[in-house]
Motif scaffolding. Structure first.
Motif, PDB file in Angstrom:
ATOM      1  N   ILE A  30       0.844  -1.169  -0.076  1.00 38.15           N
ATOM      2  CA  ILE A  30       0.284  -0.177   0.321  1.00 38.15           C
ATOM      3  C   ILE A  30       0.731   1.833  -0.199  1.00 38.15           C
ATOM      4  CG2 ILE A  30      -0.243   0.325   2.405  1.00 38.15           C
ATOM      5  CD1 ILE A  30      -2.441   1.386   2.386  1.00 38.15           C
ATOM      6  N   GLY A  31       0.137   2.103  -0.743  1.00 35.14           N
ATOM      7  CA  GLY A  31       1.476   2.895  -0.775  1.00 35.14           C
ATOM      8  C   GLY A  31       0.188   4.503  -0.645  1.00 35.14           C
ATOM      9  N   PHE A  32       0.824   6.129  -1.240  1.00 38.46           N
ATOM     10  CA  PHE A  32      -0.030   7.279  -1.079  1.00 38.46           C
ATOM     11  C   PHE A  32       0.767   8.090  -2.803  1.00 38.46           C
ATOM     12  CE2 PHE A  32      -0.260  11.168  -0.126  1.00 38.46           C
ATOM     13  CZ  PHE A  32      -2.206  11.229   0.329  1.00 38.46           C
ATOM     14  N   GLY A  33      -0.791   7.531  -3.395  1.00 37.66           N
ATOM     15  CA  GLY A  33      -0.172   8.751  -4.181  1.00 37.66           C
ATOM     16  C   GLY A  33      -0.528  10.257  -4.349  1.00 37.66           C
ATOM     17  N   PRO A  41     -11.959  21.709  -0.118  1.00 39.20           N
ATOM     18  CA  PRO A  41     -10.996  22.129  -1.014  1.00 39.20           C
ATOM     19  C   PRO A  41      -9.752  21.343  -0.955  1.00 39.20           C
ATOM     20  CG  PRO A  41     -11.022  22.646   1.293  1.00 39.20           C
ATOM     21  CD  PRO A  41     -12.266  21.760   0.729  1.00 39.20           C
ATOM     22  N   GLN A  42      -8.680  21.503  -2.349  1.00 36.31           N
ATOM     23  CA  GLN A  42      -7.484  20.682  -1.570  1.00 36.31           C
ATOM     24  C   GLN A  42      -6.791  21.709  -0.754  1.00 36.31           C
ATOM     25  OE1 GLN A  42      -6.439  18.786  -4.709  1.00 36.31           O
ATOM     26  NE2 GLN A  42      -8.062  18.464  -3.823  1.00 36.31           N
ATOM     27  N   ARG A  43      -5.201  20.806  -0.855  1.00 40.90           N
ATOM     28  CA  ARG A  43      -4.355  20.808   0.065  1.00 40.90           C
ATOM     29  C   ARG A  43      -3.349  20.544  -0.365  1.00 40.90           C
ATOM     30  NH1 ARG A  43      -4.802  17.476   4.602  1.00 40.90           N
ATOM     31  NH2 ARG A  43      -2.973  18.547   6.117  1.00 40.90           N
ATOM     32  N   THR A  44      -2.567  21.463  -0.061  1.00 39.09           N
ATOM     33  CA  THR A  44      -0.574  21.223  -0.829  1.00 39.09           C
ATOM     34  C   THR A  44      -0.448  19.819  -0.309  1.00 39.09           C
ATOM     35  OG1 THR A  44       0.838  21.997   1.026  1.00 39.09           O
ATOM     36  CG2 THR A  44      -0.456  23.401   0.062  1.00 39.09           C
ATOM     37  N   ALA A  45       0.403  18.870  -1.268  1.00 39.76           N
ATOM     38  CA  ALA A  45       1.371  17.939  -1.313  1.00 39.76           C
ATOM     39  C   ALA A  45       2.275  17.583  -0.103  1.00 39.76           C
ATOM     40  CB  ALA A  45       2.055  17.813  -2.249  1.00 39.76           C
ATOM     41  N   GLU A  46       2.590  19.332   0.400  1.00 36.46           N
ATOM     42  CA  GLU A  46       3.253  18.879   1.446  1.00 36.46           C
ATOM     43  C   GLU A  46       2.390  18.977   2.884  1.00 36.46           C
ATOM     44  OE1 GLU A  46       6.314  21.688   4.226  1.00 36.46           O
ATOM     45  OE2 GLU A  46       5.618  22.875   1.697  1.00 36.46           O
ATOM     46  N   GLU A  47       1.809  19.548   2.837  1.00 34.14           N
ATOM     47  CA  GLU A  47       0.802  18.604   3.890  1.00 34.14           C
ATOM     48  C   GLU A  47       0.187  17.560   3.561  1.00 34.14           C
ATOM     49  OE1 GLU A  47      -1.469  23.480   4.813  1.00 34.14           O
ATOM     50  OE2 GLU A  47      -2.148  22.117   2.925  1.00 34.14           O
ATOM     51  N   CYS A  48      -0.194  17.447   3.081  1.00 35.11           N
ATOM     52  CA  CYS A  48      -0.650  15.651   2.927  1.00 35.11           C
ATOM     53  C   CYS A  48      -0.016  14.764   2.930  1.00 35.11           C
ATOM     54  CB  CYS A  48      -1.948  15.360   0.993  1.00 35.11           C
ATOM     55  SG  CYS A  48      -2.877  16.641   1.172  1.00 35.11           S
ATOM     56  N   PHE A  58       5.480   6.678  -1.215  1.00 30.87           N
ATOM     57  CA  PHE A  58       4.851   7.611  -1.828  1.00 30.87           C
ATOM     58  C   PHE A  58       5.745   7.946  -3.682  1.00 30.87           C
ATOM     59  CE2 PHE A  58       5.908   8.524   2.247  1.00 30.87           C
ATOM     60  CZ  PHE A  58       4.026   8.880   2.416  1.00 30.87           C
ATOM     61  N   GLU A  59       4.300   8.006  -4.050  1.00 31.49           N
ATOM     62  CA  GLU A  59       4.737   7.757  -5.647  1.00 31.49           C
ATOM     63  C   GLU A  59       3.859   9.852  -6.015  1.00 31.49           C
ATOM     64  OE1 GLU A  59       2.785   7.886  -9.743  1.00 31.49           O
ATOM     65  OE2 GLU A  59       1.733   7.861  -8.354  1.00 31.49           O
ATOM     66  N   TRP A  60       4.754   9.555  -7.292  1.00 33.14           N
ATOM     67  CA  TRP A  60       4.340  11.609  -7.461  1.00 33.14           C
ATOM     68  C   TRP A  60       4.566  11.561  -9.025  1.00 33.14           C
ATOM     69  CZ3 TRP A  60       7.943  10.598  -4.500  1.00 33.14           C
ATOM     70  CH2 TRP A  60       9.305  10.629  -4.942  1.00 33.14           C
ATOM     71  N   VAL A  86      -2.423   1.606  -4.346  1.00 34.18           N
ATOM     72  CA  VAL A  86      -2.182   3.806  -4.280  1.00 34.18           C
ATOM     73  C   VAL A  86      -2.928   4.590  -4.063  1.00 34.18           C
ATOM     74  CG1 VAL A  86      -0.322   4.734  -5.411  1.00 34.18           C
ATOM     75  CG2 VAL A  86      -0.422   2.261  -5.555  1.00 34.18           C
ATOM     76  N   PRO A  87      -3.968   4.650  -2.841  1.00 32.57           N
ATOM     77  CA  PRO A  87      -5.104   5.602  -2.713  1.00 32.57           C
ATOM     78  C   PRO A  87      -4.184   6.316  -2.315  1.00 32.57           C
ATOM     79  CG  PRO A  87      -4.395   3.892  -1.126  1.00 32.57           C
ATOM     80  CD  PRO A  87      -3.487   3.404  -1.685  1.00 32.57           C
TER      81      PRO A  87
END
Length: 396
Positions: free
Chosen positions: A93-96, A121-128, A140-142, A328-329
């Motif tokens: 499992i990972g975080f996309g 609303p959206q948050r920054t990738a850094e926060e998430c 982590f995948e980006w 990868v949710p």
């Protein structure tokens, strides 16, 4: 006192003198903000009772007051792994992070809407990513697009602030179509920028994002060189059909792909394609495993979820895990990050798996074929044309 909010676990309100247990509130919690839910609950309690409880409010945009037990975190830290070709353990499992923080203009129209509005609303990738790290995610995948600032910089800030050792992380990125078309120098430059942003000297896995006609084979060979230089531990591909993989093999690659990341969920279960790649020793990563939140009211998911006291999202996640796909949710909300991870404490029956396997329709396969043909040239000089696109592919 402590309140744990998920869409499937009972809501527990604890006090020094009494404990109140309530049944699950999947609809209320999924369609209301946690703060609104707690406020409405406290209003419903008598004023005398309310004074006996120190109700903890939780912001849906931060994990700072979200209750997440050490046992739950350990579930992610010790999650199952899948062995790649060289024996590397790949977390199940990972975080996309794709579209976390914004939706790029070049995103496919089929998936441009974020989770049917559920994650706005959206948050920054850094926060998430910071929250995901706190919860125990380590894979982590980006994706780096040509037209936007690399999310690697935001991911890197979160990682560096977390203090999590590099060796505990599994970091994955992709080469976008524009870079693939430009060739070796552009691919190398993109990777160097990604490594710098992350503050690391290597990636655990690097993927060719789309099989750009006439370009992807050479791009893959560049990745092989980067692997030999120690900048990439494993090489993979994404959105490859059987014919694309065979094209790689026919053109003298020296290292077979370890991974193919494709859309997989019960509503797009391409069994013949999946069987082929698994027989080839290619691990399958599933993107859109949760179908962008667009199937959460499907009667089959609801029915099976009720049997297991799990949400539809957790049924989709468990289906992926049980099939041996990397799950990868993604979400911008902490409570959903928690929910998405709770897929290792139950098992679907053979009959339930077969029922979910059967949800793919001929229309879904046709839509996949059209999207594949549209996207392989996307953002290249051939964008909008079918030049070089494989017209006869295995679809199912």
């Amino acid at each position: 006192m402590k309140i744990t909010l998920t869409r499937t676990l009972p809501l527990l309100l604890s006090a020094t003198a009494a404990t109140i247990s309530a049944t699950p509130y999947p609809t209320l919690i999924s369609r209301s903000s946690p703060v609104a839910f707690i406020n409405s609950l406290s209003t419903a309690l008598s004023s005398k009772t309310t004074k006996q409880y120190n109700l903890l409010t939780m912001s849906s945009s931060s994990s700072s007051s979200f209750s997440w037990s050490p046992q739950q975190k350990q579930t992610l830290l010790s999650c199952p792994t899948i062995s790649l070709r060289d024996g590397t353990p790949h977390p199940a499992i990972g975080f996309g992070t794709y579209k976390v923080g914004f939706v790029p203009a070049s995103a496919s129209s089929a998936v441009a809407a974020v989770g049917a509005g559920n994650d706005a609303p959206q948050r920054t990738a850094e926060e998430c990513v910071r929250d995901a790290l706190d919860l125990g995610y380590r894979f982590f995948e980006w994706l780096v697009l040509h037209s936007i600032i690399s999310k690697a910089a935001e991911v890197g800030k979160a990682i560096q602030a977390s203090g999590v050792p590099r060796e505990e992380l599994f970091l994955v990125s992709k080469v976008w179509t524009t870079t693939i078309e430009k060739g070796d120098g552009a691919i190398r430059a993109q990777l160097e920028k990604t490594l710098s942003d992350l503050g690391t000297t290597y990636l655990d896995l690097y993927l060719i994002h789309w099989p750009v006609p006439g370009k992807h084979v050479n791009a893959y060979k560049t990745l092989e060189k980067l692997q030999s230089e120690g900048k990439i531990r494993n090489i993979g591909v994404s959105n490859y059909v059987v014919e694309d993989y065979q094209e790689l093999l026919d053109n003298g690659i020296s290292s077979k792909p370890s991974v193919n990341q494709i859309e997989i969920n019960p509503f797009l279960y391409r069994k013949n394609t999946i069987d082929y790649f698994q027989q080839q020793g290619v691990v399958l990563q599933s993107y859109r495993a949760l179908r962008d939140g667009k199937a959460m009211d499907h009667p089959t998911l609801v029915k099976i979820g009720t049997v297991h006291s799990k949400s539809p999202a957790q049924i989709l996640g468990r289906w992926c895990v049980q099939h041996g796909f990397v799950y990868v949710p993604k979400s911008v909300k902490v409570e959903r990050m928690v929910e998405n991870a709770e897929v290792f404490d139950f098992e679907l029956s053979g009959e339930e798996m077969e029922e979910l396997d059967s949800l793919t329709t001929p229309e879904a396969l046709s839509a996949f074929e059209a999207l594949y043909k549209k996207c392989v040239n996307r953002d290249t000089s051939k964008d909008g044309t079918m030049e070089g696109v494989k017209m006869n592919i295995i679809v199912d």
